[in-house]
Enzyme design. Structure first.
Site, PDB file in Angstrom:
ATOM      1  N   THR A  14      47.316  42.143  45.661  1.00 29.17           N
ATOM      2  CA  THR A  14      46.633  41.978  44.374  1.00 29.17           C
ATOM      3  C   THR A  14      45.840  43.230  44.008  1.00 29.17           C
ATOM      4  O   THR A  14      45.953  43.765  42.893  1.00 29.17           O
ATOM      5  CB  THR A  14      45.673  40.766  44.455  1.00 29.17           C
ATOM      6  OG1 THR A  14      46.416  39.648  44.923  1.00 29.17           O
ATOM      7  CG2 THR A  14      45.041  40.450  43.123  1.00 29.17           C
ATOM      8  N   VAL A  15      45.031  43.702  44.951  1.00 19.25           N
ATOM      9  CA  VAL A  15      44.151  44.833  44.641  1.00 19.25           C
ATOM     10  C   VAL A  15      44.916  46.156  44.695  1.00 19.25           C
ATOM     11  O   VAL A  15      44.797  46.997  43.795  1.00 19.25           O
ATOM     12  CB  VAL A  15      42.925  44.870  45.593  1.00 19.25           C
ATOM     13  CG1 VAL A  15      41.978  45.988  45.192  1.00 19.25           C
ATOM     14  CG2 VAL A  15      42.188  43.523  45.584  1.00 19.25           C
ATOM     15  N   LYS A 107      35.359  43.177  53.071  1.00 13.97           N
ATOM     16  CA  LYS A 107      34.021  42.704  53.484  1.00 13.97           C
ATOM     17  C   LYS A 107      34.012  42.190  54.922  1.00 13.97           C
ATOM     18  O   LYS A 107      33.039  42.349  55.648  1.00 13.97           O
ATOM     19  CB  LYS A 107      33.530  41.609  52.543  1.00 13.97           C
ATOM     20  CG  LYS A 107      34.413  40.409  52.622  1.00 13.97           C
ATOM     21  CD  LYS A 107      34.345  39.444  51.514  1.00 13.97           C
ATOM     22  CE  LYS A 107      35.495  38.487  51.658  1.00 13.97           C
ATOM     23  NZ  LYS A 107      36.533  38.581  50.691  1.00 13.97           N
ATOM     24  N   GLU A 131      32.499  49.779  47.523  1.00 11.82           N
ATOM     25  CA  GLU A 131      31.974  49.075  46.343  1.00 11.82           C
ATOM     26  C   GLU A 131      32.690  47.751  46.088  1.00 11.82           C
ATOM     27  O   GLU A 131      32.067  46.751  45.695  1.00 11.82           O
ATOM     28  CB  GLU A 131      32.121  49.983  45.107  1.00 11.82           C
ATOM     29  CG  GLU A 131      31.489  49.438  43.865  1.00 11.82           C
ATOM     30  CD  GLU A 131      30.000  49.198  44.014  1.00 11.82           C
ATOM     31  OE1 GLU A 131      29.243  50.176  44.071  1.00 11.82           O
ATOM     32  OE2 GLU A 131      29.585  48.035  44.098  1.00 11.82           O
ATOM     33  N   ILE A 138      31.367  44.312  40.052  1.00 12.79           N
ATOM     34  CA  ILE A 138      29.946  44.607  39.780  1.00 12.79           C
ATOM     35  C   ILE A 138      29.518  45.769  40.682  1.00 12.79           C
ATOM     36  O   ILE A 138      29.669  45.681  41.896  1.00 12.79           O
ATOM     37  CB  ILE A 138      29.050  43.381  40.077  1.00 12.79           C
ATOM     38  CG1 ILE A 138      29.483  42.172  39.242  1.00 12.79           C
ATOM     39  CG2 ILE A 138      27.582  43.703  39.837  1.00 12.79           C
ATOM     40  CD1 ILE A 138      28.699  40.897  39.550  1.00 12.79           C
ATOM     41  N   ASP A 203      32.205  33.254  53.154  1.00  9.18           N
ATOM     42  CA  ASP A 203      32.527  34.450  52.367  1.00  9.18           C
ATOM     43  C   ASP A 203      31.228  35.025  51.779  1.00  9.18           C
ATOM     44  O   ASP A 203      30.973  36.234  51.864  1.00  9.18           O
ATOM     45  CB  ASP A 203      33.510  34.053  51.256  1.00  9.18           C
ATOM     46  CG  ASP A 203      33.757  35.166  50.262  1.00  9.18           C
ATOM     47  OD1 ASP A 203      34.536  36.069  50.573  1.00  9.18           O
ATOM     48  OD2 ASP A 203      33.157  35.133  49.164  1.00  9.18           O
ATOM     49  N   LYS A 207      29.206  38.806  52.518  1.00  9.49           N
ATOM     50  CA  LYS A 207      28.782  39.728  51.458  1.00  9.49           C
ATOM     51  C   LYS A 207      27.265  39.910  51.490  1.00  9.49           C
ATOM     52  O   LYS A 207      26.754  41.018  51.321  1.00  9.49           O
ATOM     53  CB  LYS A 207      29.236  39.206  50.097  1.00  9.49           C
ATOM     54  CG  LYS A 207      30.757  39.201  49.948  1.00  9.49           C
ATOM     55  CD  LYS A 207      31.170  38.387  48.738  1.00  9.49           C
ATOM     56  CE  LYS A 207      32.678  38.366  48.551  1.00  9.49           C
ATOM     57  NZ  LYS A 207      33.099  37.367  47.569  1.00  9.49           N
TER      58      LYS A 207
HETATM   59  N1  LIG Z   1      41.929  39.806  45.594  1.00 10.11           N
HETATM   60  C1  LIG Z   1      40.691  39.997  45.183  1.00 10.11           C
HETATM   61  O1  LIG Z   1      40.314  39.581  44.074  1.00 10.11           O
HETATM   62  C2  LIG Z   1      39.719  40.753  46.041  1.00 10.11           C
HETATM   63  C3  LIG Z   1      38.403  40.947  45.573  1.00 10.11           C
HETATM   64  C4  LIG Z   1      37.498  41.692  46.342  1.00 10.11           C
HETATM   65  C5  LIG Z   1      37.916  42.182  47.564  1.00 10.11           C
HETATM   66  N2  LIG Z   1      39.180  41.945  48.005  1.00 10.11           N
HETATM   67  C6  LIG Z   1      39.574  42.501  49.310  1.00 10.11           C
HETATM   68  O2  LIG Z   1      40.629  43.425  49.106  1.00 10.11           O
HETATM   69  C7  LIG Z   1      41.489  43.444  50.249  1.00 10.11           C
HETATM   70  C8  LIG Z   1      42.920  43.170  49.781  1.00 10.11           C
HETATM   71  O3  LIG Z   1      42.965  41.907  49.144  1.00 10.11           O
HETATM   72  P1  LIG Z   1      44.247  41.414  48.311  1.00 10.11           P
HETATM   73  O4  LIG Z   1      43.804  40.208  47.580  1.00 10.11           O
HETATM   74  O5  LIG Z   1      44.850  42.547  47.567  1.00 10.11           O
HETATM   75  O6  LIG Z   1      45.210  40.970  49.504  1.00 10.11           O
HETATM   76  P2  LIG Z   1      46.767  40.606  49.419  1.00 10.11           P
HETATM   77  O7  LIG Z   1      47.176  40.365  48.009  1.00 10.11           O
HETATM   78  O8  LIG Z   1      46.986  39.559  50.428  1.00 10.11           O
HETATM   79  O9  LIG Z   1      47.476  41.954  49.909  1.00 10.11           O
HETATM   80  C9  LIG Z   1      47.416  42.391  51.222  1.00 10.11           C
HETATM   81  C10 LIG Z   1      48.317  43.611  51.375  1.00 10.11           C
HETATM   82  O10 LIG Z   1      48.213  44.073  52.718  1.00 10.11           O
HETATM   83  C11 LIG Z   1      49.522  44.189  53.261  1.00 10.11           C
HETATM   84  N3  LIG Z   1      49.473  43.873  54.682  1.00 10.11           N
HETATM   85  C12 LIG Z   1      49.143  42.687  55.244  1.00 10.11           C
HETATM   86  N4  LIG Z   1      49.234  42.775  56.575  1.00 10.11           N
HETATM   87  C13 LIG Z   1      49.653  44.031  56.846  1.00 10.11           C
HETATM   88  C14 LIG Z   1      49.966  44.718  58.042  1.00 10.11           C
HETATM   89  N5  LIG Z   1      49.867  44.129  59.236  1.00 10.11           N
HETATM   90  N6  LIG Z   1      50.359  46.012  57.943  1.00 10.11           N
HETATM   91  C15 LIG Z   1      50.466  46.616  56.752  1.00 10.11           C
HETATM   92  N7  LIG Z   1      50.193  45.995  55.567  1.00 10.11           N
HETATM   93  C16 LIG Z   1      49.791  44.730  55.642  1.00 10.11           C
HETATM   94  C17 LIG Z   1      50.398  43.214  52.509  1.00 10.11           C
HETATM   95  O11 LIG Z   1      51.736  43.669  52.575  1.00 10.11           O
HETATM   96  P3  LIG Z   1      52.951  42.948  51.788  1.00 10.11           P
HETATM   97  O12 LIG Z   1      52.695  43.225  50.320  1.00 10.11           O
HETATM   98  O13 LIG Z   1      54.161  43.627  52.254  1.00 10.11           O
HETATM   99  O14 LIG Z   1      52.870  41.498  52.123  1.00 10.11           O
HETATM  100  C18 LIG Z   1      49.795  43.323  51.117  1.00 10.11           C
HETATM  101  O15 LIG Z   1      50.382  44.375  50.417  1.00 10.11           O
HETATM  102  C19 LIG Z   1      40.906  42.381  51.200  1.00 10.11           C
HETATM  103  O16 LIG Z   1      40.057  43.009  52.122  1.00 10.11           O
HETATM  104  C20 LIG Z   1      40.112  41.477  50.289  1.00 10.11           C
HETATM  105  O17 LIG Z   1      39.051  40.824  50.949  1.00 10.11           O
HETATM  106  C21 LIG Z   1      40.091  41.249  47.271  1.00 10.11           C
END
Ligand SMILES: NC(=O)c1ccc[n+]([C@@H]2O[C@H](COP(=O)([O-])OP(=O)(O)OC[C@H]3O[C@@H](n4cnc5c(N)ncnc54)[C@H](OP(=O)(O)O)[C@@H]3O)[C@@H](O)[C@H]2O)c1
Length: 447
Positions: A14-15, A107, A131, A138, A203, A207
């Site tokens: 997603t990010v 986090k 951030e 924010i 969670d 934070k």
């Molecule tokens: N989503 C939000 O709104 C949000 C908000 C604030 C902070 N965050 C933080 O941002 C980070 C990412 O979140 P997200 O929501 O983007 O997660 P996500 O959608 O689950 O994406 C995770 C990514 O990491 C990859 N991945 C997972 N395991 C892996 C491994 N062993 N080796 C290499 N790549 C691996 C996945 O690969 P594949 O694509 O191939 O499956 C995917 O591309 C997290 O720390 C989360 O807490 C997220």
């Protein structure tokens, strides 16, 4: 044009995907702001074959994120994999140890290993920017770390979990039960299939521990946070709170007290007119109290690809400009261990909802037990007495349960008292068998 800042991006979910798009869309703006382009040159994720909504061809694929972290072709490593363990942890350690700045939104990793990572960043004099890890879009980390680095903070509190705020908002607005709102949140993609981590407050606790460290210069210690979730909140509590001039929010609160730093996450009643009470739905908010400064409240999106990516890019822009700030706003050697203020000494007002047995002597017994703990009441509301006269539904005044022995909801708001006093009084009331079930207790946070 100056050399681009070459980015290695691990995590294309997603990010990560939103970062790719935003960097592309904002390329010219970033050049004019930072004096150089920011370019992704290599990427890593779990599955190379997965369909992505951007073109991977021009980017180098490195299967192992740890190998990407030490790749000599990249200037900065962006970790968007998530999780406190490997590969995220080892990749971030590797990048920092190789002298590469790191941007992360993780986090969980920071709450668990932030200190250790900050030591490596400091040793190599590189940035560790995060951030996006707290309250998504924010800019609260930068505000505490840089914008207000001359301030003496007294309290930081906020809505740090959009899922919980969505559920509580829906419960209040539509009079629905917790389970119904949770199901809706899951359907809309606001809540995980397993929502425990969010709704039980963990969670928010992670934070909060990061914010407390930034504000008070203490080492991050998620175990120093008292945590209670929202699953016990009922529509009746929200309705009663509203009637009494409050809203219920899941807050993370870090306060400086004479006994140390109090860090707590729990459902909290906030005055309806406060800034934080206006924040509904998935939106996040953080209020900062500091000596000589009127409270500052920042409100905005706490999650979502674009909002979180915007924070990641702001961190990258700082690196492109050559800015290196100590990760937690001061050298690690100047950070102190958390002196944890005991929760039982927490002082404040309380909302208490009891199911009182509707029979003579109940009110007197409850009043005596409260008085023994020196708890005085700001208001008391008795809902529906089935038998007693003069105790109309919702009437305020002394509760006068009647004679049927059936349970009558009694809602009390206390003046400031201690956690310990409330628990002792309620334990005594339960021993006296004048109430049924577990009393509901919600702490009140004044602005
Ligand atoms: N989503 C939000 O709104 C949000 C908000 C604030 C902070 N965050 C933080 O941002 C980070 C990412 O979140 P997200 O929501 O983007 O997660 P996500 O959608 O689950 O994406 C995770 C990514 O990491 C990859 N991945 C997972 N395991 C892996 C491994 N062993 N080796 C290499 N790549 C691996 C996945 O690969 P594949 O694509 O191939 O499956 C995917 O591309 C997290 O720390 C989360 O807490 C997220």
């Amino acid at each position: 044009m100056a050399e681009p800042l070459k980015v290695g991006l691990a995590g294309l979910g997603t990010v990560g995907t939103a970062v790719v798009h935003l960097l592309e869309q904002g390329r010219d703006k970033l050049v004019s702001r930072c004096g150089r382009p920011i370019e992704i040159v290599a990427i890593s994720a779990r599955s190379r074959g997965k369909k992505r909504d951007f073109d991977l061809k021009s980017l180098r694929w490195i299967a192992d994120p740890v190998a990407l972290a030490r790749d000599p072709e990249i200037d900065v490593f962006v970790e968007l994999i998530g999780g406190a363990g490997d590969p995220a942890k080892r990749a971030v350690e590797t990048a920092l140890a190789s002298g590469k700045p790191v941007v992360t939104a993780n986090k969980a990793l920071l709450a668990r290993h932030g200190q250790k990572l900050a030591v490596i960043a400091e040793r190599r004099h590189v940035a560790l920017n995060f951030e996006a890890a707290v309250a998504g879009g924010i800019p609260i980390v930068k505000t505490l770390r840089e914008g207000l680095n001359g301030a003496s903070f007294t309290r930081i509190y906020g809505i740090l979990n959009g899922t919980c705020n969505y559920i509580l908002s829906r419960m209040e607005q539509d009079g629905l039960a917790f389970e119904d709102c949770l199901r809706d949140a899951q359907r809309l993609g606001y809540a995980e299939a397993d929502p425990t981590f969010d709704v039980e407050g963990h969670d928010t606790a992670q934070k909060l521990s990061i914010l407390a460290s930034l504000a008070f210069g203490t080492k991050i210690d998620p175990h120093a946070v008292y945590v209670e979730g929202i699953s016990s909140i009922t529509p009746a509590d929200l309705a009663a709170a509203s009637e009494l001039g409050y809203r219920i929010k899941l807050l993370g609160v870090a306060v400086k007290t004479d006994e140390g730093i109090e860090q707590r996450v729990h459902p909290t009643m906030v005055p309806k007119e406060s800034a934080i009470a206006q924040v509904m739905g998935v939106t996040n908010a953080v209020t900062i109290d500091a000596v000589g400064l009127a409270p500052i409240t920042l409100v905005g999106p706490g999650a979502g690809g674009a909002a979180t990516a915007s924070a990641v890019i702001a961190d990258l822009a700082d690196i492109a400009r050559g800015i290196v700030t100590p990760p937690f706003g001061r050298p690690v050697a100047r950070m102190t261990a958390v002196r944890k203020a005991p929760m039982q000494h927490h002082e404040g007002g309380y909302y208490i909802r009891l199911l009182a047995r509707d029979r003579p002597g109940t009110a007197a017994t409850i009043a005596r037990r409260l008085a023994q703990q020196k708890i005085s009441l700001e208001s008391i509301v008795q809902r529906h007495s089935l038998t007693s006269r003069g105790a109309a539904a919702g009437s305020r005044g002394a509760a006068q349960p009647g004679r049927s022995g059936e349970a009558v909801p009694v809602i009390m708001i206390t003046y400031a008292t201690s956690e310990d006093a409330v628990h002792k009084a309620l334990a005594a009331v339960r021993r006296d068998r004048v109430v049924t079930g577990r009393p509901q207790v919600i702490r009140i946070e004044k602005n």
